[in-house]
Design a protein around this motif. Structure first.
Motif, PDB file in Angstrom:
ATOM      1  N   TYR A 265      -1.278   4.302  -5.525  1.00  0.00           N
ATOM      2  CA  TYR A 265      -1.032   4.871  -4.192  1.00  0.00           C
ATOM      3  C   TYR A 265      -0.385   6.251  -4.240  1.00  0.00           C
ATOM      4  O   TYR A 265      -0.152   6.845  -3.200  1.00  0.00           O
TER       5      TYR A 265
ATOM      6  N   ASN B  85      -6.601   1.381  -6.819  1.00  0.00           N
ATOM      7  CA  ASN B  85      -5.627   1.896  -5.843  1.00  0.00           C
ATOM      8  C   ASN B  85      -4.857   3.123  -6.338  1.00  0.00           C
ATOM      9  O   ASN B  85      -3.744   3.383  -5.883  1.00  0.00           O
TER      10      ASN B  85
ATOM     11  N   SER C 135       0.841  -1.196   0.000  1.00  0.00           N
ATOM     12  CA  SER C 135       0.000   0.000   0.000  1.00  0.00           C
ATOM     13  C   SER C 135       0.875   1.245   0.000  1.00  0.00           C
ATOM     14  O   SER C 135       0.513   2.263   0.554  1.00  0.00           O
TER      15      SER C 135
END
Length: 187
Positions: free
Chosen positions: A76, A102, A36
């Protein structure tokens, strides 16, 4: 009996120590799409230039030219400068599909052919799993912050110049005409 329990505990500690050591040895700081964390690639020393009707537009770029780099892309990434982008380089022209899973930033996706000319410009919505595709084979994709293409007058047919975007023939492309063909070459 007590001796056997002590021996078993010692063996278990040794096994755990080996597992931890192996984990530390194989751990990599470079994020992947499963992390992440944003992947930040080195900025290429050569600027990417888009030749538009209104003049040349220059961008600093990161180059994603391996499968893991292309897979992670700008995932991200919270923000980047307006004059910055990521260039995805594929080995040969092909149909490509992108998504914004994401990816919190809205993006312009500039799809570029083997010859360095823009074939399509699409918009990517943050966090979307919708497929973004040019509908034609491309060799490169330039991702910029949303609205950058319009603000800079970047349009279909404009030319990208950068060492990674060559106009030489590559896999799946006919060889370049060097003028040695019978009857003067060319068509």
């Amino acid at each position: 009996m007590a001796h056997r329990n002590w021996l078993t505990a010692g063996v278990m500690c040794a096994v755990i120590a080996v597992i931890v050591a192996a984990g530390v040895f194989f751990y990599s700081d470079r994020p992947t799409s499963a992390d992440s964390r944003a992947m930040i690639l080195p900025v290429d020393p050569a600027p990417l230039v888009v030749v538009t009707k209104g003049g040349d537009r220059s961008f600093s770029i990161e180059i994603a030219d391996t499968d893991p780099e292309r897979e992670a892309g700008l995932m991200y990434r919270q923000d980047m400068p307006d004059d910055h982008g990521m260039l995805f380089v594929f080995e040969m022209p092909q149909q490509v599909n992108f998504w914004m899973h994401n990816t919190p930033m809205p993006l312009d996706l500039v799809f570029v052919g083997q010859d360095g000319k823009i074939r399509a410009i699409k918009h990517g919505e943050p966090q979307s799993d919708a497929v973004v595709s040019p509908g034609v084979p491309v060799r490169f994709v330039l991702e910029l912050k949303a609205g950058t293409a319009a603000r800079n007058g970047i349009e279909y047919g404009d030319l990208l110049r950068h060492p990674a975007v060559g106009t030489v023939s590559g896999p799946g492309m006919p060889p370049a005409d060097n003028g040695d063909a019978p009857n003067g070459g060319g068509g």
